[in-house]
Enzyme design. Structure first.
Site, short mmCIF file in Angstrom:
data_model
loop_
_atom_site.label_atom_id
_atom_site.label_comp_id
_atom_site.label_asym_id
_atom_site.label_seq_id
_atom_site.Cartn_x
_atom_site.Cartn_y
_atom_site.Cartn_z
CE LYS A 116 17.14 -23.55 3.13
NZ LYS A 116 16.51 -22.37 3.72
CD GLU A 200 17.72 -30.01 -1.36
OE1 GLU A 200 18.36 -29.08 -1.87
OE2 GLU A 200 17.99 -30.48 -0.23
CG HIS A 235 14.91 -31.46 9.43
ND1 HIS A 235 15.65 -32.43 8.79
CD2 HIS A 235 13.62 -31.86 9.32
CE1 HIS A 235 14.85 -33.36 8.31
NE2 HIS A 235 13.62 -33.04 8.62
NE ARG A 292 20.73 -17.10 9.18
CZ ARG A 292 20.95 -18.24 9.80
NH1 ARG A 292 21.90 -18.31 10.73
NH2 ARG A 292 20.28 -19.33 9.51
#
Length: 689
Positions: A116, A200, A235, A292
């Site tokens: 990421k 973040e 999440h 994917r």
């Protein structure tokens, strides 16, 4: 096209790939752990190869064993599914070195987007807007804490190498950052073999919108519209739909172009998903790219009429994409619900056990169920506890929502705790029904999703009683129909068998020589116990509930071997299902399941699970952290230890203020379900222990 492929995964995605491969005339090879020796994907495959013990790190995550299985079986290609090694660039490179086609993007694309942090750096150089955060390589805990303070709370800690909600925590208070960071790193290491994280800014009331992209080896790249995956818990996605409600054609095109440019930047080939965090005003930030196929790909298939797995196979075989961008058509609306073996009432704890009864809704053009299990299969603690994906389609969102409500009402699962009733409440919330979506929807709708349990209505108790009364008669009738003798000698032999269906000793109809017989049943729900008396009245029953006549006229019911119950209660005709599992009776009525227990009048014992001074494991797992020592004084809610099960961590907290007396397990120990983890001396209301 390939002649034989190996599917390097398990569960519903392995079954999904095998189904498409079979339709194309491709032979399939399954790999499996010892725990999956009789799994559905193994039963579906043309060949199967054992690759190791139950833990994924000793089987499904061991690349060399999978490659050896491909070599031995003669498979030309490997489909990685999603999860496990699907986004592992080293595995993709190993396939290439072995001369085996990896059905996915090139290793260089996985490397660029698999991290990421690296992906965000790439997008930043490309001018794609990013969520404020820290995506660097320095993983010093002190630096990460300082970066979190710079970004401003609340922040989100995320595993750099993974997805699916694993290794991810929202942190609102700086005092909680260190513990959350440690937990994320442990979870990321266990799930992905990489403990690196990024930090973040947590966007308040964000929507999670992703774009399905597809590239081929001929330079073409397209997007197949968007999916809204905002409804999440911990999440992890719970409901997904396509297209995203409220999406304008202009914004769809803008996000689609951005996603295609991101894919082109890394030379992407195959199926991928570019994920964005979107504000309520429609502005969006790049979040990550999953290299994917996604769990939620069926909603895209439903609105496009395409088979994305077939596209994967054709592209991997060197064919060009079947359609150009201008040929893509969006039709109708699709919604997907993830059916899990978990207990929503206990913080969504995973549930394990055998699927004693599994009846999905009837499938057809508008309803689809993707699953990796069947009735009789076992949900183990080793893997993700997904039972199935339920997908529905409608001409518009309202019709799709109606079909989802009906499909959930028809879904019946017995043997493990499950989230079907929770999903039914979720799709009925004003927020979801009205498309007022964001990732905090479940928390915002807590009162509706977890209402105080009302006592079961009278008719539910009576239906359970009628099922007990009708069940033996129904089974007897079936046996007689199946074995009806053709001669008098056969009839005499049947009657002579006292244990057979024709024996009067097998009857349970309360018949008496000198009057009406009476049956008494006691049923319990939680702390409530009610007694039903039943008196035979011809082929019906006169029922009394806690001594009161209910209903005032005779009742009757017909029950089949599958638990389906058609009953007449007074003037009401009801259709329900009552399924037995030990002493429990699962009553499915009006789209909801209520569990009653048959009370044994001779049983005088108490609840062996109830012990005030101990804490028991809510599910089988492994102890990964212990926060206390014997003799420590703790406050109510203080973390005591952490269990890892099904690739997720679960913190065991102090139920009250008190003292830890004895610890029975240490870090690394495996814990069975219900095991006593520690002894805990709680203080009473006055502070005394």
């Amino acid at each position: 096209m390939f002649k034989k492929i190996l599917v390097a995964n398990r569960g519903e995605i392995a079954c999904r790939v095998m189904r498409t491969a079979r339709s194309l005339g491709i032979a399939t090879v399954a790999v499996h752990s010892e725990a999956d020796a009789n799994a559905r994907h193994v039963r579906m495959a043309d060949e199967a190869v054992l690759i190791g013990p139950a833990p994924a790190r000793e089987s499904y995550l061991v690349a060399e064993r999978i490659l050896e299985a491909a070599r031995r079986s003669g498979a030309e290609a490997i489909h990685p599914g999603y999860g496990f090694l699907s986004e592992n660039e080293e595995f993709a490179e190993a396939c290439e070195r072995a001369g085996i086609v990896f059905i996915g993007p090139p290793a260089s694309a996985i490397r660029a987007m698999g991290s990421k942090s690296a992906a965000k750096a790439l997008m930043e150089r490309a001018g794609v807007p990013l969520t404020p955060g820290y995506h660097g390589e320095d993983q010093d805990p002190g630096l990460l804490a300082r970066e979190a303070a710079r970004i401003g709370y609340p922040v989100l800690i995320k595993a750099s190498a993974g997805g699916g909600g694993k290794g991810m925590r929202r942190v609102d208070d700086p005092a909680d950052f260190a513990a959350a960071l440690q937990s994320c790193k442990r979870e990321a290491l266990g799930a992905f073999g990489d403990e690196r994280v990024l930090v973040e800014k947590y966007v308040l009331r964000p929507r999670h919108i992703e774009i399905q992209v597809f590239g081929d080896t001929h330079g073409q790249c397209v997007y197949l519209f968007e999916r809204d995956c905002s409804v999440q818990r911990r999440h992890q996605k719970v409901l997904e739909e396509a297209p995203a409600p409220g999406m304008t054609a202009e914004r769809r095109a803008a996000m689609g172009r951005a996603a295609v440019e991101a894919a082109r930047a890394v030379g992407y080939v195959g199926a991928g998903t570019v994920e964005f965090i979107a504000h309520q005003d429609g502005s969006f930030y790049f979040m990550e790219m999953n290299t994917r196929l996604q769990v939620e790909h069926p909603v895209t298939e439903m609105i496009t009429g395409l088979d994305l797995v077939e596209w994967q196979l054709r592209v991997a075989a060197g064919e060009a994409l079947p359609l150009r961008q201008e040929q893509m058509e969006l039709r109708g609306h699709a919604i997907e619900a993830r059916v899990y073996a978990e207990d929503p009432e206990r913080g969504f704890l995973p549930s394990t056990g055998r699927l004693l009864h599994l009846q999905p809704p009837e499938q057809g053009e508008h309803v689809r169920v993707d699953t990796g299990v069947e009735q009789g299969d076992e949900i183990t603690p080793h893997y993700d506890p997904m039972i199935a994906k339920l997908i529905v389609w409608g001409a518009d969102r309202a019709q799709a929502l109606g079909r989802m409500r009906r499909a959930l009402a028809e879904y019946r699962v017995v043997g493990v705790s499950n989230n079907v009733d929770f999903l039914a409440r979720l799709v009925d919330t004003p927020s979801f029904a009205g498309a007022d979506l964001d990732t905090g929807l479940i928390e915002r709708e807590q009162a509706r999703l977890f209402p105080e349990q009302a006592p079961p209505p009278d008719e539910l108790w009576l239906l359970a009683a009628l099922a007990e009364l009708a069940g033996p008669a129904a089974r007897r009738g079936t046996a007689q129909a199946d074995a009806r003798p053709s001669t008098s000698a056969g009839a005499a032999a049947q009657q002579a068998d006292a244990s057979g269906a024709g024996s009067p000793w097998a009857a349970a109809d309360a018949w008496r020589l000198n009057g009406r017989g009476m049956r008494r049943l006691a049923l319990r729900h939680g702390e409530q116990t009610r007694e039903i008396t039943a008196q035979a009245d011809g082929d019906a029953w006169l029922l009394r509930l806690d001594g009161s006549a209910a209903p005032p006229v005779p009742s009757r019911a017909e029950s089949d071997a599958g638990g389906e119950l058609r009953a007449r209660l007074g003037e009401r005709h009801l259709h329900a299902a009552v399924l037995a599992a030990g002493e429990r009776r699962h009553v499915f009525l009006d789209g909801r399941c209520t569990v009653l227990s048959v009370v044994d009048p001779l049983h005088a014992g108490g609840d062996a699970q109830h012990q005030e001074h101990s804490l028991r494991a809510p599910m089988p797992g492994k102890v990964v952290a212990v926060s206390v020592r014997a003799g420590d004084e703790v406050e109510k809610g203080a973390p005591l230890l952490v269990l890892e099960a099904m690739k997720m961590e679960h913190t065991i907290s102090a139920p009250r203020k008190g003292v830890v007396a004895v610890l029975h397990y240490a870090v690394g120990d495996q814990v069975p379900d219900g095991a006593e983890l520690l002894e805990f001396d709680a203080e009473d209301e006055t502070g005394a222990q």
